[in-house]
Every structure is written in C-alpha cells, then in structure tokens.
Design a protein around this motif. Structure first.
Motif, PDB file in Angstrom:
ATOM      1  N   GLN A 105       0.830  -1.212   0.000  1.00  0.00           N
ATOM      2  CA  GLN A 105       0.000   0.000   0.000  1.00  0.00           C
ATOM      3  C   GLN A 105       0.860   1.257   0.000  1.00  0.00           C
ATOM      4  O   GLN A 105       0.525   2.243  -0.665  1.00  0.00           O
ATOM      5  CB  GLN A 105      -0.923  -0.013   1.226  1.00  0.00           C
ATOM      6  CG  GLN A 105      -1.989  -1.083   1.180  1.00  0.00           C
ATOM      7  CD  GLN A 105      -2.752  -1.188   2.491  1.00  0.00           C
ATOM      8  OE1 GLN A 105      -2.199  -0.933   3.580  1.00  0.00           O
ATOM      9  NE2 GLN A 105      -4.019  -1.570   2.412  1.00  0.00           N
ATOM     10  N   THR A 106       1.951   1.222   0.731  1.00  0.00           N
ATOM     11  CA  THR A 106       2.846   2.386   0.770  1.00  0.00           C
ATOM     12  C   THR A 106       3.382   2.701  -0.611  1.00  0.00           C
ATOM     13  O   THR A 106       3.416   3.871  -1.029  1.00  0.00           O
ATOM     14  CB  THR A 106       4.028   2.117   1.729  1.00  0.00           C
ATOM     15  OG1 THR A 106       3.519   1.875   3.044  1.00  0.00           O
ATOM     16  CG2 THR A 106       4.984   3.298   1.758  1.00  0.00           C
ATOM     17  N   PHE A 107       3.784   1.668  -1.318  1.00  0.00           N
ATOM     18  CA  PHE A 107       4.343   1.902  -2.646  1.00  0.00           C
ATOM     19  C   PHE A 107       3.288   2.431  -3.604  1.00  0.00           C
ATOM     20  O   PHE A 107       3.506   3.460  -4.275  1.00  0.00           O
ATOM     21  CB  PHE A 107       4.969   0.621  -3.204  1.00  0.00           C
ATOM     22  CG  PHE A 107       5.491   0.790  -4.605  1.00  0.00           C
ATOM     23  CD1 PHE A 107       6.686   1.463  -4.823  1.00  0.00           C
ATOM     24  CD2 PHE A 107       4.784   0.315  -5.699  1.00  0.00           C
ATOM     25  CE1 PHE A 107       7.170   1.651  -6.111  1.00  0.00           C
ATOM     26  CE2 PHE A 107       5.260   0.489  -6.983  1.00  0.00           C
ATOM     27  CZ  PHE A 107       6.452   1.152  -7.193  1.00  0.00           C
ATOM     28  N   TRP A 108       2.151   1.744  -3.713  1.00  0.00           N
ATOM     29  CA  TRP A 108       1.173   2.088  -4.749  1.00  0.00           C
ATOM     30  C   TRP A 108       0.379   3.355  -4.442  1.00  0.00           C
ATOM     31  O   TRP A 108      -0.031   4.058  -5.368  1.00  0.00           O
ATOM     32  CB  TRP A 108       0.211   0.924  -4.980  1.00  0.00           C
ATOM     33  CG  TRP A 108       0.870  -0.201  -5.711  1.00  0.00           C
ATOM     34  CD1 TRP A 108       1.189  -1.441  -5.224  1.00  0.00           C
ATOM     35  CD2 TRP A 108       1.339  -0.183  -7.069  1.00  0.00           C
ATOM     36  NE1 TRP A 108       1.831  -2.181  -6.182  1.00  0.00           N
ATOM     37  CE2 TRP A 108       1.929  -1.444  -7.332  1.00  0.00           C
ATOM     38  CE3 TRP A 108       1.316   0.776  -8.081  1.00  0.00           C
ATOM     39  CZ2 TRP A 108       2.487  -1.764  -8.565  1.00  0.00           C
ATOM     40  CZ3 TRP A 108       1.871   0.450  -9.307  1.00  0.00           C
ATOM     41  CH2 TRP A 108       2.436  -0.802  -9.546  1.00  0.00           C
ATOM     42  N   HIS A 109       0.198   3.664  -3.167  1.00  0.00           N
ATOM     43  CA  HIS A 109      -0.605   4.838  -2.819  1.00  0.00           C
ATOM     44  C   HIS A 109       0.249   6.076  -2.508  1.00  0.00           C
ATOM     45  O   HIS A 109      -0.242   7.205  -2.648  1.00  0.00           O
ATOM     46  CB  HIS A 109      -1.506   4.526  -1.611  1.00  0.00           C
ATOM     47  CG  HIS A 109      -2.540   3.486  -1.896  1.00  0.00           C
ATOM     48  ND1 HIS A 109      -3.613   3.708  -2.738  1.00  0.00           N
ATOM     49  CD2 HIS A 109      -2.668   2.204  -1.464  1.00  0.00           C
ATOM     50  CE1 HIS A 109      -4.357   2.622  -2.805  1.00  0.00           C
ATOM     51  NE2 HIS A 109      -3.807   1.685  -2.041  1.00  0.00           N
TER      52      HIS A 109
END
Length: 278
Positions: free
Chosen positions: A184-188
C-alpha cells in the motif's frame, strides 16, 4: 558597452537559429525521402528519388495496407508493446524502490548487477536464449513479453533508482505508522510521485519495442502474430525489392508513433522539467 553586449547576444541568437534550422532539415530529410517516394511508382522512384511524384497516388498505400494485413499486425504490435510497457513499469518501479530503501550489501550488489547487465549486447545471448525459450515452449507473444521485461528492466531500474533517491524516506515511515503495508505504501504514496520518470521509462521502451525487429524475428513464427516491422520486411524478397510498397508501409508504421508522441507531448515536457529539477 551594453550596446556591444546586446549586439553580440543578437548575433549569437541568429547563428544558433541558423544552425538549428540546418540541423532540423538534416534530421527531417530522411522523412521527406520516405514520404515523397511512398507516392511514386516503382519506375518513377528509381528515376529520381528527391523529386515530387508526377501523380500523387494512394495506390501504394492501398496495396501495402492489404499485404501487411495492417489491422492484425497493428493489433499485435500494440498488444506486445502496451503489455510489455506495463510489465516493465510495474516490476522495475517496485524493484528500484526496494533496492534503494534496503541499504544492505546484497541490495547494492543486486543493483550493480542490473546496471552491469546493460553492457551485455543482445547478440551475444540471443541464440542460447531462443534455444532455452524454445525448450520451455515460450516462443510466442507471452515469451517475447517476458524477454522484453528481462532486457528492459535493467535500464528502467537504473532510472527509477535515481529518482527514488529524491523522495524523502520519511514518507514511507509516515505511511507505515498510519498502518499501511509495504504494498500500500508503494502504490498509494510512492508510485504517484514517480509519474515523471514513469513517463520517461514508458517513452524509451515504447520506441524500442515498437521498432524492434531482431527479437520478434527470432521468437514469433506464426504469420497471425507477427508485428508491423516483421510484416514490412516481406517487401524485400531474395530477388526483388518492392521499395514503393515498403516505403508506404514504413509511413503506416510511423503514424502510430507520431500519434503517441503528440498525444503525450504535454506529459513528456512535464517529465523532462520535473526530472531536471530532481
């Protein structure tokens, strides 16, 4: 003193303008030759290459369109190019982010391994690679997309890695504190910030994959799955070369790239500006 400076500035601008025009004409001259001769008959083409055609006819385009099976070839090229770009962007961006954020000897070694692989010429590995892919029964569209990922990932990871360095690590830590997983950290959080370099990676790989002839010629054997560059090659036979049809086919091949460039021109300029600031 100011007048002298202004005169020198104007003269330098004029000189730069003249040099720019000359270079522009030199770069555009091949396109002029291709476009003009694509409207000529075979006989007229060999009589005078640089002159305008006596009669502007679209007969070459109609015949080239038919022989190329253009819509099928265009669909194959689009599928391979778009899918390969998506796969390269997804895997390269994630790999570059993890390699930059993970400060270990192993991650450093893996990064330099990717960078050093850019020095390996494709011709030195193409025959063993094709033989291996044949044993795995991957000499098809899926196999060529997989190989494009392998050959395109090194440069893409190198570009993403340099851009990720400019993103503060505190953003990752804040996202983790808020309960985000690494995915989630990467994609958002991270991936939206990579838009400028993502566009650059997409453009570089699109031009390479769309125009590639050697790898598809080794991997794709079925006429129904051949790309536009492969189809265009069949205008050059063993005993005869249909230059008038080949040039018309080349123009048809160039048109999608020109449309892509003009549609993405605004984003290209933004990505270059953002990259220079980074």
């Amino acid at each position: 003193m100011e007048k002298t400076t202004s005169k020198g500035f104007k003269s330098s601008n004029i000189a730069n303008g003249i040099v720019g025009v000359i270079l522009g004409l030199l770069f555009l001259s091949p396109f002029y030759v291709i476009l003009i001769n694509s409207f000529k008959t075979k006989k007229e083409l060999f009589e005078d290459t640089l002159s305008f055609p006596k009669v502007w006819s679209f007969a070459n385009y109609k015949e080239a369109f038919k022989q190329l099976d253009f819509f099928r070839a265009l669909g194959n090229s689009l599928f391979i190019t778009v899918t390969s770009i998506i796969v390269i962007i997804v895997f390269s961006s994630m790999a570059a982010w993890m390699l930059e954020r993970t400060k270990t000897k192993t991650s450093t070694f893996i990064f330099y391994l990717f960078v050093s692989s850019m020095l390996v010429p494709f011709q030195s590995v193409m025959l063993p690679l094709v033989r291996l892919m044949g044993k795995l029964r991957l000499l098809n569209m899926g196999g060529i997309i997989f190989m494009y990922l392998g050959f395109g990932a090194a440069m893409s990871i190198f570009l993403y890695h340099g851009f990720v360095k400019g993103i503060p690590k505190e953003l990752d830590e804040a996202a983790m504190i808020d309960g985000c997983t690494k995915f989630q950290t990467f994609w958002h959080i991270i991936f939206p910030l990579l838009k400028p370099i993502t566009i650059t990676v997409a453009i570089l790989n699109t031009v390479w994959i769309w125009n590639d002839f050697l790898l598809p010629s080794l991997v794709i054997n079925k006429p129904s799955t051949q790309t536009i560059p492969l189809k265009t090659f069949f205008f050059f036979g063993q005993y005869t070369k249909q230059w008038h049809l080949a040039l018309a086919g080349l123009v048809l091949t160039i048109i999608p790239v020109i449309i892509f460039y003009f549609s993405a021109q605004k984003h290209i300029i933004k990505s270059i500006a953002a990259g220079s600031i980074k």
